[in-house]
Scaffold this active site. Structure first.
Site, PDB file in Angstrom:
ATOM      1  N   SER A 148      73.930  28.247  61.348  1.00  0.00           N
ATOM      2  CA  SER A 148      73.701  28.800  62.685  1.00  0.00           C
ATOM      3  C   SER A 148      73.795  27.676  63.700  1.00  0.00           C
ATOM      4  CB  SER A 148      72.312  29.442  62.774  1.00  0.00           C
ATOM      5  OG  SER A 148      71.989  29.788  64.117  1.00  0.00           O
ATOM      6  N   TYR A 161      63.272  29.471  60.985  1.00  0.00           N
ATOM      7  CA  TYR A 161      64.700  29.789  60.846  1.00  0.00           C
ATOM      8  C   TYR A 161      65.558  28.577  61.191  1.00  0.00           C
ATOM      9  CZ  TYR A 161      69.221  31.985  61.827  1.00  0.00           C
ATOM     10  OH  TYR A 161      70.553  32.304  61.856  1.00  0.00           O
TER      11      TYR A 161
END
Length: 257
Positions: A148, A161
């Site tokens: 990401s 995350y």
């Protein structure tokens, strides 16, 4: 429409978390380019069967495999089953399965943290290790982790995350070093904001800010990530390993000051 050129003809691929969104886009693009695709799910069984059906309807090969990737044995069994279905071969693995809960760091428990790490990082480690064992005996293969842009640009309420995705990027670089001599290439793809059904209604302010910031003027599509993964698994990327391919429409190029 994607350009279909048979880049992955003859390959056997495993895509984790293939039931929706990015995973679906990756699995469909792999099939369009000629790969036989094992599509994994944990809970999204119906959606994953729909993906497999779409592949078969267009003349491709697909199988649905279920596994809990927070458990090492589940990861190893998944890879083993995919390779057995592929006639003893597994040439490509895409570690896409992951979770993205929203939670304040101040109130986060160790259990909350571990739940994200177990799926986003430990599952990637175990699946990669198992797949590399298969690939090295067959002359090589490719592993692609879905990371990401938050691996480098943290967002509020995403501490666990962001940390897990940053670790995934470094895992790929380390794995590229150690598995390279066996013909196994390992890379990451770091998506920006990818559109999905209902996103604009659920997060209108975030979508608006993204569209204002991104040079290309739009959200990403699942097939954008699928294209990147196809490239990295194809002969076109034969000298690329240990690389993080950012696919974000250019938003990371925007000045932050």
């Amino acid at each position: 429409m994607p350009v279909v050129s048979g880049l992955l003809a003859g390959q056997v691929a495993l895509v984790t978390g293939a039931g929706g969104g990015i995973g679906r886009g990756i699995a469909l693009r792999f099939a369009e380019e000629g790969a036989a695709v094992a599509v994994h799910c944990r809970t999204s069984v119906r959606a994953t069967h729909d993906v497999a059906a779409r592949i078969r309807d267009t003349g491709g090969r697909a199988v649905v495999l279920r596994a809990d990737l927070t458990v090492e044995d589940g990861c190893r069994r998944l890879v083993r089953d995919a390779a057995e279905w592929g006639g003893g071969r597994l040439t490509a693995l895409v570690n896409n399965a992951g979770v993205q809960p929203v939670q304040e760091l101040a109130g986060m428990t160790a259990a909350d943290w571990q739940a994200v790490v177990d799926t986003n990082l430990s599952g990637v480690f175990a699946c990669t290790q198992a797949a590399a064992e298969v690939m090295r005996t067959a002359g090589g293969g490719t592993v692609t982790h879905i990371a990401s842009i938050e691996a480098r640009n943290p967002a509020p309420l995403h501490a666990h995350y962001c940390a897990s995705k940053a670790a995934v990027v470094m895992h790929a670089r380390s794995a590229a070093l150690e598995y390279g001599p066996y013909g196994v290439r390992v890379n990451t793809v770091s998506p920006g904001l990818i559109d999905r059904e209902g996103l604009a209604e659920e997060w209108p302010e975030g979508v608006r800010r993204w569209q204002q910031a991104v040079p290309t003027g739009r959200l990403g599509r699942p097939e954008d990530i699928g294209d990147a993964c196809v490239f990295l698994a194809s002969p076109l990327a034969s000298w690329i390993t240990g690389h993080d391919l950012v696919v974000d429409g250019g938003v990371s190029a925007r000045p932050t000051w």
